[in-house]
Design an enzyme around this catalytic site. Sequence first.
Site, short mmCIF file in Angstrom:
data_model
loop_
_atom_site.label_atom_id
_atom_site.label_comp_id
_atom_site.label_asym_id
_atom_site.label_seq_id
_atom_site.Cartn_x
_atom_site.Cartn_y
_atom_site.Cartn_z
N SER A 140 0.82 -1.22 0.00
CA SER A 140 0.00 0.00 0.00
C SER A 140 0.85 1.26 0.00
O SER A 140 1.94 1.30 0.59
CB SER A 140 -0.90 0.00 1.24
OG SER A 140 -1.50 1.25 1.45
N GLU A 142 0.21 3.66 1.76
CA GLU A 142 0.26 4.10 3.15
C GLU A 142 1.59 3.76 3.81
O GLU A 142 1.93 4.32 4.85
CB GLU A 142 -0.90 3.50 3.94
CG GLU A 142 -2.25 4.10 3.62
CD GLU A 142 -2.42 5.53 4.14
OE1 GLU A 142 -1.74 5.89 5.11
OE2 GLU A 142 -3.22 6.28 3.55
N TYR A 163 -2.01 0.47 10.29
CA TYR A 163 -2.22 -0.19 9.00
C TYR A 163 -0.96 -0.08 8.14
O TYR A 163 -0.50 -1.07 7.56
CB TYR A 163 -3.41 0.42 8.28
CG TYR A 163 -3.55 -0.02 6.84
CD1 TYR A 163 -4.04 -1.29 6.53
CD2 TYR A 163 -3.19 0.81 5.78
CE1 TYR A 163 -4.16 -1.72 5.22
CE2 TYR A 163 -3.31 0.39 4.47
CZ TYR A 163 -3.79 -0.87 4.19
OH TYR A 163 -3.90 -1.28 2.90
#
Length: 346
Positions: A140, A142, A163
């Site tokens: 990801s 992120e 996360y």
Amino acid sequence: MNTNDTEQPAGRTALITGVTGQDGSYLAELLLSKGYTVHGLIRRSSSFNTERLDHIYQGPQEPGRTLVLHHADLSDGVALVNLLRDLRPDEVYNLGAQSHVRVSFDAPLYTGDVTGMGSLRLLEAIRASGIDTRIYQASSSEMFGSAPPPQNERTPFHPRSPYGCAKVFGYWATVNYREAYGLYAVNGILFNHESPRRGETFVTRKITRAVARIKAGLQDRLYLGNLDAVRDWGYAPEYVEAMWRMLQRDEPDDYVVATGQAGSVREFVETAFSAAGLDWSEHVRFDPKYERPSEVDALIGDASKAESLLGWKARVMWPELARIMVDADRAQLESELSGAAVRIDR
């Protein structure tokens, strides 16, 4: 193998974790269209959670193009080993995760276990089962967190959420199993990608669903957090094509998948409301409860490696994506209201 080759790999099998999610459902459709038999993992639940797959699973399935669902969980390593030995898939796509960034602050241990350790359990299950397969790990944007944009495969990670931290763990576990055991394992570092199948608690879908309800007179206000966050939003059906292409290369590698075009949450809101002829400023209000404890200011991807080696490039940019999602949510709401009216008349 030429990644631009569109020849159908007839007779191949794939296993998808997270098959009931946005990406899993689009990937299942793509693989079925290419002649795969697709096996999907779903968690045991007292309620149905297969809405995104019902149009495939409940309809007539063509011979040789079959979707089979299995009850299993990324928390159960033994079950994963047994299932892999039974199925012996040619390709494995690990899309299963607790994938909501804001929720990861409220449930960090659960997120770390499913999103981080889950990927390690699957990698170890592949190694322990001794099967010959190729695995795609859903990494990801992120993971980049506060690293300045544009971000590419050489950008250092600086995650800003549980996360993001869990995804960094999964990323490096994938690299480690590739280097330590010779697994064909790749990381797809996907930037935000959305669609009408996006979960309703994710900000883009929350916005477009609210637009439909406000236009229909069912809602008046939409409460959001940080409107200044900048993201690189793409169209999910295009992104699953990149996943598949990664596993068709001769050698495993890691790739950023993104549009390269940035927009703020405020700009997405304005575009979405405008698509329905509404003035966003009359309906949108700020609510601090939707802010994250640590914010990611800007994620903008550089997918030049994917374009060069995979022959993949995003076509749908976020302004068009916003309109696609608004139109879909308005059509869905209209259908629901019409169905309710028919039931009342009866």
